[in-house]
Write a protein that holds these residues in place. Structure first.
Motif, PDB file in Angstrom:
ATOM      1  N   TYR A 197      31.893  30.832  89.605  1.00  0.00           N
ATOM      2  CA  TYR A 197      30.711  31.096  88.775  1.00  0.00           C
ATOM      3  C   TYR A 197      31.088  31.840  87.495  1.00  0.00           C
ATOM      4  O   TYR A 197      30.456  31.650  86.452  1.00  0.00           O
ATOM      5  CB  TYR A 197      29.645  31.876  89.552  1.00  0.00           C
ATOM      6  CG  TYR A 197      29.064  31.147  90.743  1.00  0.00           C
ATOM      7  CD1 TYR A 197      29.213  29.765  90.875  1.00  0.00           C
ATOM      8  CD2 TYR A 197      28.377  31.828  91.741  1.00  0.00           C
ATOM      9  CE1 TYR A 197      28.692  29.099  91.973  1.00  0.00           C
ATOM     10  CE2 TYR A 197      27.842  31.161  92.837  1.00  0.00           C
ATOM     11  CZ  TYR A 197      28.011  29.798  92.956  1.00  0.00           C
ATOM     12  OH  TYR A 197      27.499  29.141  94.035  1.00  0.00           O
ATOM     13  N   ALA A 198      32.096  32.694  87.565  1.00  0.00           N
ATOM     14  CA  ALA A 198      32.545  33.378  86.344  1.00  0.00           C
ATOM     15  C   ALA A 198      32.989  32.324  85.314  1.00  0.00           C
ATOM     16  O   ALA A 198      32.687  32.416  84.123  1.00  0.00           O
ATOM     17  CB  ALA A 198      33.678  34.349  86.657  1.00  0.00           C
ATOM     18  N   ILE A 199      33.690  31.296  85.800  1.00  0.00           N
ATOM     19  CA  ILE A 199      34.139  30.220  84.904  1.00  0.00           C
ATOM     20  C   ILE A 199      32.943  29.434  84.384  1.00  0.00           C
ATOM     21  O   ILE A 199      32.810  29.176  83.185  1.00  0.00           O
ATOM     22  CB  ILE A 199      35.142  29.290  85.635  1.00  0.00           C
ATOM     23  CG1 ILE A 199      36.430  30.050  85.939  1.00  0.00           C
ATOM     24  CG2 ILE A 199      35.419  28.035  84.810  1.00  0.00           C
ATOM     25  CD1 ILE A 199      37.411  29.290  86.807  1.00  0.00           C
ATOM     26  N   LEU A 200      32.042  29.050  85.298  1.00  0.00           N
ATOM     27  CA  LEU A 200      30.865  28.278  84.886  1.00  0.00           C
ATOM     28  C   LEU A 200      30.047  29.033  83.845  1.00  0.00           C
ATOM     29  O   LEU A 200      29.569  28.439  82.876  1.00  0.00           O
ATOM     30  CB  LEU A 200      29.978  27.985  86.098  1.00  0.00           C
ATOM     31  CG  LEU A 200      30.315  26.735  86.914  1.00  0.00           C
ATOM     32  CD1 LEU A 200      29.397  26.642  88.129  1.00  0.00           C
ATOM     33  CD2 LEU A 200      30.191  25.464  86.071  1.00  0.00           C
ATOM     34  N   ASN A 201      29.875  30.336  84.044  1.00  0.00           N
ATOM     35  CA  ASN A 201      29.094  31.129  83.093  1.00  0.00           C
ATOM     36  C   ASN A 201      29.684  31.047  81.693  1.00  0.00           C
ATOM     37  O   ASN A 201      28.982  30.828  80.718  1.00  0.00           O
ATOM     38  CB  ASN A 201      29.064  32.608  83.523  1.00  0.00           C
ATOM     39  CG  ASN A 201      28.054  32.842  84.625  1.00  0.00           C
ATOM     40  OD1 ASN A 201      27.035  32.167  84.704  1.00  0.00           O
ATOM     41  ND2 ASN A 201      28.335  33.800  85.492  1.00  0.00           N
ATOM     42  N   GLU A 202      30.994  31.195  81.586  1.00  0.00           N
ATOM     43  CA  GLU A 202      31.602  31.208  80.256  1.00  0.00           C
ATOM     44  C   GLU A 202      31.630  29.815  79.639  1.00  0.00           C
ATOM     45  O   GLU A 202      31.420  29.657  78.438  1.00  0.00           O
ATOM     46  CB  GLU A 202      32.999  31.838  80.304  1.00  0.00           C
ATOM     47  CG  GLU A 202      33.656  32.025  78.954  1.00  0.00           C
ATOM     48  CD  GLU A 202      32.775  32.723  77.885  1.00  0.00           C
ATOM     49  OE1 GLU A 202      31.749  33.336  78.226  1.00  0.00           O
ATOM     50  OE2 GLU A 202      33.124  32.615  76.693  1.00  0.00           O
ATOM     51  N   VAL A 203      31.852  28.793  80.466  1.00  0.00           N
ATOM     52  CA  VAL A 203      31.810  27.423  79.953  1.00  0.00           C
ATOM     53  C   VAL A 203      30.409  27.132  79.416  1.00  0.00           C
ATOM     54  O   VAL A 203      30.242  26.572  78.321  1.00  0.00           O
ATOM     55  CB  VAL A 203      32.202  26.427  81.075  1.00  0.00           C
ATOM     56  CG1 VAL A 203      31.806  25.012  80.702  1.00  0.00           C
ATOM     57  CG2 VAL A 203      33.701  26.500  81.347  1.00  0.00           C
ATOM     58  N   TRP A 204      29.399  27.540  80.157  1.00  0.00           N
ATOM     59  CA  TRP A 204      28.001  27.349  79.739  1.00  0.00           C
ATOM     60  C   TRP A 204      27.750  28.017  78.382  1.00  0.00           C
ATOM     61  O   TRP A 204      27.183  27.432  77.476  1.00  0.00           O
ATOM     62  CB  TRP A 204      27.073  27.927  80.813  1.00  0.00           C
ATOM     63  CG  TRP A 204      25.618  27.715  80.554  1.00  0.00           C
ATOM     64  CD1 TRP A 204      24.811  28.446  79.739  1.00  0.00           C
ATOM     65  CD2 TRP A 204      24.792  26.685  81.104  1.00  0.00           C
ATOM     66  NE1 TRP A 204      23.543  27.955  79.753  1.00  0.00           N
ATOM     67  CE2 TRP A 204      23.501  26.870  80.584  1.00  0.00           C
ATOM     68  CE3 TRP A 204      25.015  25.627  81.996  1.00  0.00           C
ATOM     69  CZ2 TRP A 204      22.429  26.054  80.917  1.00  0.00           C
ATOM     70  CZ3 TRP A 204      23.955  24.808  82.331  1.00  0.00           C
ATOM     71  CH2 TRP A 204      22.681  25.021  81.792  1.00  0.00           C
ATOM     72  N   ARG A 205      28.200  29.270  78.270  1.00  0.00           N
ATOM     73  CA  ARG A 205      27.977  29.990  77.007  1.00  0.00           C
ATOM     74  C   ARG A 205      28.700  29.313  75.845  1.00  0.00           C
ATOM     75  O   ARG A 205      28.148  29.170  74.760  1.00  0.00           O
ATOM     76  CB  ARG A 205      28.430  31.458  77.151  1.00  0.00           C
ATOM     77  CG  ARG A 205      27.433  32.327  77.937  1.00  0.00           C
ATOM     78  CD  ARG A 205      27.869  33.783  77.997  1.00  0.00           C
ATOM     79  NE  ARG A 205      29.099  33.950  78.753  1.00  0.00           N
ATOM     80  CZ  ARG A 205      29.213  34.706  79.863  1.00  0.00           C
ATOM     81  NH1 ARG A 205      28.181  35.394  80.316  1.00  0.00           N
ATOM     82  NH2 ARG A 205      30.345  34.799  80.487  1.00  0.00           N
ATOM     83  N   LEU A 206      29.933  28.875  76.080  1.00  0.00           N
ATOM     84  CA  LEU A 206      30.685  28.236  74.984  1.00  0.00           C
ATOM     85  C   LEU A 206      30.036  26.926  74.549  1.00  0.00           C
ATOM     86  O   LEU A 206      29.981  26.616  73.357  1.00  0.00           O
ATOM     87  CB  LEU A 206      32.138  27.974  75.423  1.00  0.00           C
ATOM     88  CG  LEU A 206      33.043  29.207  75.540  1.00  0.00           C
ATOM     89  CD1 LEU A 206      34.385  28.824  76.158  1.00  0.00           C
ATOM     90  CD2 LEU A 206      33.265  29.852  74.171  1.00  0.00           C
ATOM     91  N   VAL A 207      29.520  26.149  75.521  1.00  0.00           N
ATOM     92  CA  VAL A 207      28.877  24.877  75.173  1.00  0.00           C
ATOM     93  C   VAL A 207      27.514  25.139  74.536  1.00  0.00           C
ATOM     94  O   VAL A 207      27.171  24.527  73.526  1.00  0.00           O
ATOM     95  CB  VAL A 207      28.746  23.961  76.417  1.00  0.00           C
ATOM     96  CG1 VAL A 207      27.958  22.698  76.078  1.00  0.00           C
ATOM     97  CG2 VAL A 207      30.130  23.576  76.948  1.00  0.00           C
ATOM     98  N   SER A 208      26.753  26.090  75.107  1.00  0.00           N
ATOM     99  CA  SER A 208      25.382  26.285  74.605  1.00  0.00           C
ATOM    100  C   SER A 208      25.374  26.880  73.204  1.00  0.00           C
ATOM    101  O   SER A 208      24.438  26.676  72.443  1.00  0.00           O
ATOM    102  CB  SER A 208      24.569  27.170  75.557  1.00  0.00           C
ATOM    103  OG  SER A 208      25.039  28.485  75.491  1.00  0.00           O
ATOM    104  N   THR A 209      26.444  27.586  72.822  1.00  0.00           N
ATOM    105  CA  THR A 209      26.484  28.131  71.461  1.00  0.00           C
ATOM    106  C   THR A 209      27.191  27.172  70.498  1.00  0.00           C
ATOM    107  O   THR A 209      27.462  27.524  69.346  1.00  0.00           O
ATOM    108  CB  THR A 209      27.194  29.504  71.438  1.00  0.00           C
ATOM    109  OG1 THR A 209      28.425  29.379  72.160  1.00  0.00           O
ATOM    110  CG2 THR A 209      26.341  30.579  72.093  1.00  0.00           C
ATOM    111  N   GLY A 210      27.496  25.983  70.978  1.00  0.00           N
ATOM    112  CA  GLY A 210      28.053  24.957  70.096  1.00  0.00           C
ATOM    113  C   GLY A 210      29.507  25.175  69.741  1.00  0.00           C
ATOM    114  O   GLY A 210      30.022  24.576  68.804  1.00  0.00           O
TER     115      GLY A 210
END
Ligand code: NAI
Length: 315
Positions: A197-210
């Motif tokens: 989940y730590a990985i998923l959280n950061e991947v999500w943030r990187l994708v969602s901020t473009g």
């Protein structure tokens, strides 16, 4: 070992995988399910899967597919399943109430020599064992899908689980050729999902901020970090990455790690962030359309089979 009996409760995806693993090590396995029809389907599927694994040279253990299949049988009574069992592996759907009522039933039947392990990926063992007479014999043994090709099993004790039950399960997992890790005490998410989940959280943030596309974010793992992680974890990776080992690594880079980590931002609430979710789904489905998921799963299993073989060849 030949006479030792294993009971599996729930003959879905994970119950079947455990049946294959136990049979590969020569244990006699009984499969129980609330739906009798499901047991027959499971046995048919297992026969076919064993034949396919044998044909591909990917069968585990030293017994033939036919001999392994002979070790597996169906069972329609919980009472019969539990009798004289060395180990019971619970694999029913991930619903706490369902697990609680099943464990209450099993508590009445469980014999003193039997360890009862749950395959749950989310529930700490105390959540379904606290009030039970046999609670000291109950723990979590959480596999990763597909368990036949991914050896990790997380063993998680409740506060009242005995050391003996934990150690016996650890040895049993080793006897199957799995690679158990032991948590000293229970924690939400265990170790695997906390790290995942730590990985998923950061991947999500990187994708969602473009900052990065879905494809490239995933390739950071599949073409980058994951190449190393298939062999060694993040701590050993760090240990190898500085001349003086890990202490040197964190002295050199600890400040930088803390500075980057301070910029991560809040934890995303993925189900509630509709716009980002739609965009991530769109990109994922462009890469792998929904109708192609079965083929992609098959490709994953094929890759994991070969990777597991490669890992076994290494010293
Ligand atoms: P599944 O839905 O494929 O299979 C569940 C089986 O349990 C079904 O055959 C169902 O008929 C049976 N069942 C339902 N109620 C029952 C009862 N009271 N008594 C006996 N059998 C009953 O589910 P799956 O995916 O195999 O998951 C099982 C457990 O494994 C869950 O706790 C899940 O969290 C865990 N797990 C699942 C993983 C996955 O990738 N699917 C990975 C690791 C763990």
């Amino acid at each position: 070992m030949g006479g030792q009996r294993i009971g599996i409760v729930g003959s879905g995806l994970i119950g079947r995988a455990w049946a294959l693993l136990f049979a590969s090590a020569g244990y006699r396995v009984q499969l129980y399910d609330i739906l009798e029809s499901q047991i027959a389907t499971a046995l048919d599927d297992l026969r076919e899967e064993l034949q396919q694994l044998e044909a591909k040279g990917a069968l585990r253990g030293s017994l033939t597919a036919a001999v392994q299949f002979e070790l597996i049988s169906g069972c329609t009574q919980l009472k019969e399943l539990v009798q004289d069992a060395l180990h019971i592996q619970e694999c029913v759907p991930e619903q706490l109430q369902l697990k609680r009522s099943l464990y209450a039933q099993l508590d009445e039947l469980l014999e003193p020599q039997t360890v009862l392990a749950s395959s749950t990926s989310t529930f700490m063992p105390s959540l379904f064992s606290e009030s039970l007479k046999r609670r000291s014999q109950i723990l979590v043994a959480h596999p990763l899908n597909p368990p036949y090709f991914i050896p990790l099993v997380e063993l998680v004790p409740a506060p009242w689980t005995t050391e003996e039950a934990l150690e016996r399960t650890r040895l049993l997992m080793l006897a199957l050729g799995q690679r158990p890790v032991v948590l000293k005490r229970e924690i939400q998410g265990f170790a695997t999902n906390r790290i995942q989940y730590a990985i998923l959280n950061e991947v999500w943030r990187l994708v969602s901020t473009g900052i990065i596309s879905v494809a490239d974010a995933d390739r950071v793992l599949s073409d980058g970090l994951g190449m190393r992680y298939a062999l060694m974890g993040s701590l050993e990776t760090a240990h190898l990455n500085a001349p003086g080992g890990i202490a040197d690594y964190f002295q050199r880079f600890g400040g930088e790690i803390a500075a980057v980590s301070a910029t991560y931002g809040p934890t995303p609430d993925m189900g509630a962030e509709a716009e980002t979710l739609a965009e991530i789904a769109r990109q994922c489905e462009e890469l792998v359309p929904l109708e192609a998921l079965p083929a992609r799963r098959a490709a994953r299993d094929e890759f994991l089979t070969r990777l597991a073989q490669l890992k076994r060849q290494l010293p």
